[in-house]
Design a protein around this motif. Structure first.
Motif, PDB file in Angstrom:
ATOM      1  N   THR A  91       2.652   9.358   0.160  1.00  0.00           N
ATOM      2  CA  THR A  91       2.951   9.931  -1.160  1.00  0.00           C
ATOM      3  C   THR A  91       3.753   8.960  -2.005  1.00  0.00           C
ATOM      4  OG1 THR A  91       2.978  12.135  -0.166  1.00  0.00           O
ATOM      5  CG2 THR A  91       3.972  11.893  -2.349  1.00  0.00           C
ATOM      6  N   ALA A  92       4.754   8.310  -1.424  1.00  0.00           N
ATOM      7  CA  ALA A  92       5.574   7.354  -2.171  1.00  0.00           C
ATOM      8  C   ALA A  92       4.734   6.186  -2.660  1.00  0.00           C
ATOM      9  CB  ALA A  92       6.725   6.860  -1.292  1.00  0.00           C
ATOM     10  N   VAL A  93       3.834   5.677  -1.803  1.00  0.00           N
ATOM     11  CA  VAL A  93       2.984   4.548  -2.202  1.00  0.00           C
ATOM     12  C   VAL A  93       2.052   4.955  -3.335  1.00  0.00           C
ATOM     13  CG1 VAL A  93       1.119   3.045  -1.414  1.00  0.00           C
ATOM     14  CG2 VAL A  93       3.128   3.385   0.028  1.00  0.00           C
ATOM     15  N   TYR A  94       1.476   6.133  -3.221  1.00  0.00           N
ATOM     16  CA  TYR A  94       0.557   6.564  -4.286  1.00  0.00           C
ATOM     17  C   TYR A  94       1.282   6.747  -5.616  1.00  0.00           C
ATOM     18  CZ  TYR A  94      -2.554   9.458  -7.056  1.00  0.00           C
ATOM     19  OH  TYR A  94      -3.307   9.949  -8.090  1.00  0.00           O
ATOM     20  N   GLU A 129       4.076   5.496  -6.665  1.00  0.00           N
ATOM     21  CA  GLU A 129       4.709   4.309  -7.219  1.00  0.00           C
ATOM     22  C   GLU A 129       3.712   3.217  -7.583  1.00  0.00           C
ATOM     23  OE1 GLU A 129       7.930   2.597  -8.795  1.00  0.00           O
ATOM     24  OE2 GLU A 129       7.925   4.543  -7.747  1.00  0.00           O
ATOM     25  N   GLU A 130       2.590   3.148  -6.856  1.00  0.00           N
ATOM     26  CA  GLU A 130       1.692   2.008  -7.039  1.00  0.00           C
ATOM     27  C   GLU A 130       0.349   2.365  -7.661  1.00  0.00           C
ATOM     28  OE1 GLU A 130       2.648  -1.000  -6.526  1.00  0.00           O
ATOM     29  OE2 GLU A 130       4.544  -0.576  -5.515  1.00  0.00           O
ATOM     30  N   PHE A 131      -0.148   3.575  -7.428  1.00  0.00           N
ATOM     31  CA  PHE A 131      -1.515   3.882  -7.835  1.00  0.00           C
ATOM     32  C   PHE A 131      -1.614   5.002  -8.862  1.00  0.00           C
ATOM     33  CE2 PHE A 131      -1.911   2.051  -3.578  1.00  0.00           C
ATOM     34  CZ  PHE A 131      -2.857   1.058  -3.801  1.00  0.00           C
ATOM     35  N   ALA A 132      -0.674   5.932  -8.874  1.00  0.00           N
ATOM     36  CA  ALA A 132      -0.809   7.103  -9.743  1.00  0.00           C
ATOM     37  C   ALA A 132      -0.673   6.706 -11.206  1.00  0.00           C
ATOM     38  CB  ALA A 132       0.254   8.139  -9.385  1.00  0.00           C
ATOM     39  N   PRO A 133      -1.518   7.250 -12.068  1.00  0.00           N
ATOM     40  CA  PRO A 133      -1.363   6.978 -13.506  1.00  0.00           C
ATOM     41  C   PRO A 133      -0.114   7.664 -14.056  1.00  0.00           C
ATOM     42  CG  PRO A 133      -3.065   8.631 -13.142  1.00  0.00           C
ATOM     43  CD  PRO A 133      -2.664   8.141 -11.785  1.00  0.00           C
ATOM     44  N   ILE A 168      12.288  11.666   2.140  1.00  0.00           N
ATOM     45  CA  ILE A 168      11.541  10.474   2.541  1.00  0.00           C
ATOM     46  C   ILE A 168      10.761   9.905   1.356  1.00  0.00           C
ATOM     47  CG2 ILE A 168       9.696   9.642   4.044  1.00  0.00           C
ATOM     48  CD1 ILE A 168      10.616  11.645   6.128  1.00  0.00           C
ATOM     49  N   ILE A 169      10.195  10.766   0.532  1.00  0.00           N
ATOM     50  CA  ILE A 169       9.437  10.285  -0.637  1.00  0.00           C
ATOM     51  C   ILE A 169      10.357   9.555  -1.611  1.00  0.00           C
ATOM     52  CG2 ILE A 169       8.115  11.029  -2.655  1.00  0.00           C
ATOM     53  CD1 ILE A 169       7.001  13.310  -0.916  1.00  0.00           C
ATOM     54  N   VAL A 223      -0.731  -4.122  -1.997  1.00  0.00           N
ATOM     55  CA  VAL A 223       0.217  -3.117  -1.534  1.00  0.00           C
ATOM     56  C   VAL A 223       0.310  -3.123  -0.013  1.00  0.00           C
ATOM     57  CG1 VAL A 223       0.674  -0.643  -1.429  1.00  0.00           C
ATOM     58  CG2 VAL A 223      -0.096  -1.672  -3.563  1.00  0.00           C
ATOM     59  N   GLY A 224      -0.848  -3.146   0.667  1.00  0.00           N
ATOM     60  CA  GLY A 224      -0.843  -3.038   2.110  1.00  0.00           C
ATOM     61  C   GLY A 224      -0.332  -4.261   2.833  1.00  0.00           C
ATOM     62  N   HIS A 225      -0.595  -5.449   2.308  1.00  0.00           N
ATOM     63  CA  HIS A 225      -0.250  -6.686   3.008  1.00  0.00           C
ATOM     64  C   HIS A 225       1.078  -7.290   2.564  1.00  0.00           C
ATOM     65  CE1 HIS A 225      -4.816  -7.401   3.915  1.00  0.00           C
ATOM     66  NE2 HIS A 225      -4.310  -6.331   4.526  1.00  0.00           N
ATOM     67  N   HIS A 226       1.540  -6.962   1.373  1.00  0.00           N
ATOM     68  CA  HIS A 226       2.720  -7.646   0.840  1.00  0.00           C
ATOM     69  C   HIS A 226       3.851  -6.679   0.467  1.00  0.00           C
ATOM     70  CE1 HIS A 226       0.414 -11.402   0.645  1.00  0.00           C
ATOM     71  NE2 HIS A 226      -0.585 -10.671   0.184  1.00  0.00           N
ATOM     72  N   VAL A 227       3.556  -5.671  -0.335  1.00  0.00           N
ATOM     73  CA  VAL A 227       4.611  -4.794  -0.841  1.00  0.00           C
ATOM     74  C   VAL A 227       5.111  -3.845   0.253  1.00  0.00           C
ATOM     75  CG1 VAL A 227       5.176  -3.025  -2.541  1.00  0.00           C
ATOM     76  CG2 VAL A 227       3.715  -4.950  -3.188  1.00  0.00           C
ATOM     77  N   LEU A 228       4.174  -3.192   0.934  1.00  0.00           N
ATOM     78  CA  LEU A 228       4.572  -2.199   1.928  1.00  0.00           C
ATOM     79  C   LEU A 228       5.372  -2.792   3.091  1.00  0.00           C
ATOM     80  CD1 LEU A 228       4.437   0.791   2.569  1.00  0.00           C
ATOM     81  CD2 LEU A 228       2.271   0.397   3.759  1.00  0.00           C
TER      82      LEU A 228
END
Length: 438
Positions: A241-244, A246-250, A307-308, A337-342
């Motif tokens: 949820t946090a990744v979505y 912060e990174e993907f949600a409009p 956690i979020i 996001v998966g390889h660097h930010v996360l």
């Protein structure tokens, strides 16, 4: 005629200005000293109250880690335990071991006669002694027919007496230990047949109505299963949820509403989540009451907002240059996001998750609402067995009047605080170990 002088007033001498400046500086410095003094007083008071609280808990809880035992000569009489001589495990399990305990106590005090004195003599030993002998015979059937010196658990009244919590100078009617029992205990103490040993029962047994037999193992296992369910549900869902968000949600009205609701849920009283779990998981879905599975589901709802929020803060702390560099090298947004930010944000996410789990470990109100306040003797073996948790066990014991339960309440609080300090220390260690300064 001379005309009066006109124009602006004569400016004050320079020494007056310096005096005013020094006076203002002195006033400001005095205010700063008072402010620092207020802070020191507040810190001192806070530390004093913490030390007082911990000192009170430790002083009451430490005696619970030691228990009084009495050495009794036990004759494992075959005519009592195995009259058929078949060594049948079922017959050995159902034998009358209490008779062996009474015979052993009469061997120590052969002059005691009469129903009431014999009952008082038997009252020195806990009712768990018979089960202890049963366990010994089941583990070592070769003991049949032999005589052994066995350390048996003393009753709660005897344990309280030897810990100095019963005044022997009080009238006999005002204390649970009678005069003849005090005389027998003094003889046992003189002969070296009574001593304090480490209270393994506290960590090996479940709850009991007898204080000397009560333990926290059932509550510890219930807490373990409940927290395991909580972590397995809340951590992956919270991170995703946090990744979505912060990174993907409009960035629009709907995501703003979701963010506001998440922030508000973090401040909702925990008992509300208990009511929600009672209505949804038990009444609607029909899950078993007082099971760790339901407790874990309820605590997952409570810890998810924490956690979020922690996960989003960890993602925000990653510099934009990391994202720009990954995208500039041709990585897709998902790869970025998966390889660097996360990976860079994961230590902060783990820290927030551990702090949320520590909060869940200390919660009792939501679990009371789903029935985890029941008296549970058996240690749970899976997620669906009836169970309680350590905070609820503390709540149950604190309501009991016996002095021995007061000690066990404080001891359970010490164990709970130790786990919470360990979890918070682990969070600090992870943050220090993997934290990067940009």
């Amino acid at each position: 005629m001379n005309k009066p002088a006109t124009g602006s007033a004569t400016p004050p001498p320079s020494r007056n200005i310096k005096a005013i400046v020094h006076q203002n500086l002195a006033r400001r410095r005095a205010a700063e000293r008072r402010f620092r003094g207020y802070g020191l007083v507040a810190i001192t008071l806070g530390l004093a109250f913490v030390v007082l609280m911990f000192g009170n808990i430790i002083s009451k809880g430490l005696p619970a880690f030691w228990q009084t035992y009495i050495q009794v000569p036990i004759t494992f009489d075959s005519t009592v335990l195995d009259p058929q001589g078949a060594r049948d495990p079922q017959a050995l399990a159902n034998a009358d071991y209490a008779t062996l305990v009474r015979a052993g106590m009469r061997q120590l005090f052969p002059h005691v006669e009469g129903r009431l004195p014999l009952r008082a003599l038997g009252g020195l030993i806990s009712s768990d002694a018979a089960y202890e002998l049963q366990r010994r015979i089941q583990d070592q059937p070769e003991l049949l027919g032999s005589t052994q010196e066995v350390w048996l658990l003393a009753s709660a009244a005897v344990d309280t007496f030897f810990k100095g919590n019963i005044d022997r100078t009080l009238p006999e009617a005002e204390r649970p230990i009678k005069d003849n029992q005090i005389e027998w205990l003094d003889k046992l103490k003189t002969s070296g047949k009574i001593e304090k040993q480490f209270n393994a029962v506290l960590f090996q047994s479940g709850d009991s109505r007898e204080p000397e037999q009560a333990g926290i193992r059932g509550a510890l296992m219930g807490s373990f299963f409940t927290l395991l369910v909580t972590f397995l549900l809340s951590f992956p869902i919270g991170v995703a949820t946090a990744v979505y968000l912060e990174e993907f949600a409009p960035k629009n009205r709907w995501t703003d509403i979701i963010e506001v609701n998440i922030n508000n849920l973090a401040a909702v009283p925990s008992i509300v989540f208990g009511l929600l779990g009672l209505a949804v998981f038990i009444n609607f879905f029909g899950l078993p009451r007082s099971a760790p599975l339901v407790g874990g589901l309820v605590l997952s709802l409570m810890t998810l907002p924490v956690i979020i929020i922690a996960g989003r803060a960890a993602l925000t702390s990653v510099p934009p240059s990391i994202r720009e560099a990954a995208l500039g090298m041709g990585a897709s947004k998902l790869q970025m996001v998966g390889h660097h930010v996360l990976p860079l944000a994961m230590p902060g996410m783990l820290t927030g998750s551990i702090i949320g789990m520590a909060r869940a470990l200390g919660e009792s109100a939501p679990l009371l609402m789903i029935g985890m306040v029941a008296f549970i003797v058996d240690v749970p073996k899976n997620f669906l067995d009836p169970a309680t948790v350590l905070p609820v066990q503390i709540y149950l014991w604190s309501d009991l009047p016996e002095r021995a339960f007061v000690e066990r309440t404080s001891a359970a609080i010490m164990v709970l605080l130790a786990f919470m300090i360990l979890m918070n220390g682990l969070a600090i260690l992870l943050r220090k170990r993997f934290e990067r300064r940009w």
